[in-house]
Design a protein around this motif. Structure first.
Motif, PDB file in Angstrom:
ATOM      1  N   HIS A 165      26.106 -75.293   1.381  1.00 30.99           N
ATOM      2  CA  HIS A 165      26.287 -73.856   1.588  1.00 30.99           C
ATOM      3  C   HIS A 165      25.005 -73.051   1.409  1.00 30.99           C
ATOM      4  O   HIS A 165      24.966 -71.863   1.737  1.00 30.99           O
ATOM      5  N   LEU A 166      23.938 -73.693   0.914  1.00 33.02           N
ATOM      6  CA  LEU A 166      22.676 -72.986   0.713  1.00 33.02           C
ATOM      7  C   LEU A 166      21.542 -73.549   1.575  1.00 33.02           C
ATOM      8  O   LEU A 166      20.402 -73.077   1.483  1.00 33.02           O
ATOM      9  N   ARG A 167      21.855 -74.530   2.424  1.00 26.18           N
ATOM     10  CA  ARG A 167      20.787 -75.215   3.148  1.00 26.18           C
ATOM     11  C   ARG A 167      20.015 -74.300   4.083  1.00 26.18           C
ATOM     12  O   ARG A 167      18.784 -74.399   4.191  1.00 26.18           O
ATOM     13  N   ALA A 168      20.695 -73.407   4.769  1.00 26.02           N
ATOM     14  CA  ALA A 168      19.999 -72.525   5.707  1.00 26.02           C
ATOM     15  C   ALA A 168      18.990 -71.647   4.961  1.00 26.02           C
ATOM     16  O   ALA A 168      17.850 -71.473   5.413  1.00 26.02           O
ATOM     17  N   GLU A 169      19.411 -71.107   3.822  1.00 22.80           N
ATOM     18  CA  GLU A 169      18.509 -70.252   3.057  1.00 22.80           C
ATOM     19  C   GLU A 169      17.379 -71.056   2.433  1.00 22.80           C
ATOM     20  O   GLU A 169      16.223 -70.610   2.413  1.00 22.80           O
ATOM     21  N   ILE A 170      17.684 -72.244   1.935  1.00 19.68           N
ATOM     22  CA  ILE A 170      16.642 -73.102   1.370  1.00 19.68           C
ATOM     23  C   ILE A 170      15.602 -73.434   2.436  1.00 19.68           C
ATOM     24  O   ILE A 170      14.393 -73.352   2.191  1.00 19.68           O
ATOM     25  N   ASP A 171      16.061 -73.778   3.625  1.00 22.31           N
ATOM     26  CA  ASP A 171      15.135 -74.132   4.704  1.00 22.31           C
ATOM     27  C   ASP A 171      14.238 -72.957   5.070  1.00 22.31           C
ATOM     28  O   ASP A 171      13.037 -73.131   5.312  1.00 22.31           O
ATOM     29  N   GLU A 172      14.807 -71.760   5.130  1.00 21.66           N
ATOM     30  CA  GLU A 172      14.021 -70.584   5.518  1.00 21.66           C
ATOM     31  C   GLU A 172      12.979 -70.242   4.459  1.00 21.66           C
ATOM     32  O   GLU A 172      11.802 -70.017   4.772  1.00 21.66           O
ATOM     33  N   VAL A 173      13.394 -70.219   3.195  1.00 25.71           N
ATOM     34  CA  VAL A 173      12.473 -69.838   2.120  1.00 25.71           C
ATOM     35  C   VAL A 173      11.399 -70.896   1.911  1.00 25.71           C
ATOM     36  O   VAL A 173      10.235 -70.578   1.666  1.00 25.71           O
ATOM     37  N   SER A 174      11.784 -72.167   2.015  1.00 26.12           N
ATOM     38  CA  SER A 174      10.825 -73.239   1.751  1.00 26.12           C
ATOM     39  C   SER A 174       9.655 -73.217   2.721  1.00 26.12           C
ATOM     40  O   SER A 174       8.544 -73.642   2.375  1.00 26.12           O
ATOM     41  N   LYS A 175       9.862 -72.666   3.932  1.00 29.39           N
ATOM     42  CA  LYS A 175       8.775 -72.615   4.913  1.00 29.39           C
ATOM     43  C   LYS A 175       7.621 -71.771   4.404  1.00 29.39           C
ATOM     44  O   LYS A 175       6.464 -72.209   4.390  1.00 29.39           O
ATOM     45  N   TRP A 176       7.920 -70.536   3.983  1.00 29.80           N
ATOM     46  CA  TRP A 176       6.818 -69.680   3.516  1.00 29.80           C
ATOM     47  C   TRP A 176       6.399 -70.016   2.093  1.00 29.80           C
ATOM     48  O   TRP A 176       5.231 -69.823   1.721  1.00 29.80           O
ATOM     49  N   LEU A 177       7.320 -70.552   1.302  1.00 31.14           N
ATOM     50  CA  LEU A 177       6.971 -70.911  -0.070  1.00 31.14           C
ATOM     51  C   LEU A 177       5.955 -72.050  -0.099  1.00 31.14           C
ATOM     52  O   LEU A 177       4.950 -71.994  -0.827  1.00 31.14           O
ATOM     53  N   THR A 178       6.194 -73.095   0.702  1.00 28.80           N
ATOM     54  CA  THR A 178       5.264 -74.222   0.726  1.00 28.80           C
ATOM     55  C   THR A 178       3.964 -73.856   1.439  1.00 28.80           C
ATOM     56  O   THR A 178       2.873 -74.249   1.014  1.00 28.80           O
ATOM     57  N   ARG A 179       4.063 -73.087   2.508  1.00 30.78           N
ATOM     58  CA  ARG A 179       2.865 -72.721   3.282  1.00 30.78           C
ATOM     59  C   ARG A 179       1.965 -71.748   2.526  1.00 30.78           C
ATOM     60  O   ARG A 179       0.746 -71.938   2.441  1.00 30.78           O
ATOM     61  N   ASP A 180       2.547 -70.683   1.970  1.00 29.84           N
ATOM     62  CA  ASP A 180       1.750 -69.587   1.427  1.00 29.84           C
ATOM     63  C   ASP A 180       1.475 -69.702  -0.066  1.00 29.84           C
ATOM     64  O   ASP A 180       0.440 -69.212  -0.529  1.00 29.84           O
ATOM     65  N   LEU A 181       2.381 -70.345  -0.814  1.00 23.04           N
ATOM     66  CA  LEU A 181       2.172 -70.468  -2.258  1.00 23.04           C
ATOM     67  C   LEU A 181       1.665 -71.860  -2.623  1.00 23.04           C
ATOM     68  O   LEU A 181       0.559 -72.008  -3.142  1.00 23.04           O
TER      69      LEU A 181
END
Length: 343
Positions: A165-181
């Protein structure tokens, strides 16, 4: 989860290893069959070791820990590589082969290997080869791959950090979290000119601004609210290193976690002090001395700063609704943050 191998385990000397542990896989779940090589300093190895502990796999998967420094041309070393007096607190010998250097273990799997001798790296004792050395891949399948050997009904067996139930949000946030942070601190820290530094450091603080708002919006104590997820595992190893290393060593000094991000600060302290596994897998000595004594081009005298003190503060406030979110309001940071997905 599908445990079928979607790409070659190891396509050749230029490639890493991408094996998957799970039922029906080439690498089935067995206690004692696999061995994890880590460095406590490395945020990417931290991910894998943290999931290993959270899933209750410490007795099933033993670890060997390389020294925090020096890296040198031969790569990461184990205690004793330079003689009997070559010791380092909380590092271990290579428990499988007694190697002096990590690259020796890599060459056991592929004598022509030309890639990086990185941690984490998981070794298959039975087949005598590397299973995987990609931390993001390990982060995903370590959550479920060993469930068959864990006690039925146990919290460890039931734990998943990637719930449906949280996969879509995890996938979206992880993109900028891993790239930018996660990657951004390295882009800033290893920059070779002013323009490259600014190009690297501005997204770091845009991501921190966004993470501050996200935790506050969801009410904590975790990034997405009441459930611990992959996002906490992705963010923690970078944030725990931020004030003690990245602020001064990588010039990420537009702000600090403890001084500018009160929501992230409480999130971080709660994980460290109150959630099993986070403090246990965090070693500030290894973290600080690795960065400051391994990068001679950045810190040629290899002096390790005493501060900040303490490494992490105590007394946790979980009343996130009454914490006013912080922000680094540098104009370029705010402009970059506006380009991130809405939270």
């Amino acid at each position: 989860m599908d445990y079928g191998q979607t790409k070659p385990v190891h396509a050749g000397p230029e490639d890493g290893w991408h094996g998957v542990i799970g039922p029906g896989s080439r690498f089935p779940p067995e206690s004692g069959r696999y061995h994890l090589y880590i460095g406590y300093f490395c945020p990417f190895a931290h991910r894998a070791n943290l999931v290993r502990v959270l899933k209750g796999l410490e007795s099933a998967i033993d670890i060997s820990v390389v020294k925090a420094y020096p890296k040198g041309e031969a790569g990461w070393s184990f205690p004793g590589a330079n003689g009997p007096d070559d010791t380092y607190e909380d590092s271990t010998p290579d428990k499988l082969f007694g190697s002096k250097y990590l690259h020796e273990v890599y060459f056991r799997a592929d004598e022509n290997y030309k890639g990086r001798y990185s941690v984490p790296m998981l070794w298959d004792i039975k087949d005598g080869t590397i299973v995987n050395n990609e931390s993001l891949e390990m982060l995903r399948w370590l959550q479920t791959g060993f469930n068959g050997i864990l006690p039925r009904g146990s919290l460890q067996r039931e734990l998943t950090l990637y719930p449906k139930h949280l996969r879509a949000e995890i996938d979206e946030v992880s993109k900028w979290l891993t790239r930018d942070l996660n990657s951004g601190v390295y882009k800033a820290g290893f920059a070779r000119d002013q323009a490259a530094y600014e190009e690297g450091v501005i997204p770091v603080f845009a991501a921190l601004n966004q993470l501050e708002q996200l935790i506050h919006k969801n009410g904590g104590p975790y990034v997405l609210g009441e459930e611990l997820t992959e996002l906490d595992i992705l963010a923690y190893p970078t944030v725990i290193r931020f004030d003690v290393v990245y602020v001064q060593h990588f010039k990420c000094n537009l702000g600090t976690i403890r001084g500018n991000y009160p929501v992230i600060h409480e999130w971080l302290k709660n994980l460290y002090w109150n959630v099993e596994g986070f403090r246990k897998t965090t070693n500030f000595k290894h973290i600080k001395e690795n960065y400051t004594k391994s990068h001679s081009d950045i810190n040629p005298l290899a002096i390790t700063p005493l501060g900040p003190f303490p490494d992490i503060e105590d007394s946790v406030n979980l009343d996130f609704g009454h914490i006013r979110p912080g922000v680094v309001a540098h104009p370029a940071v705010l402009e970059k943050q506006r380009g991130l997905p809405d939270i």
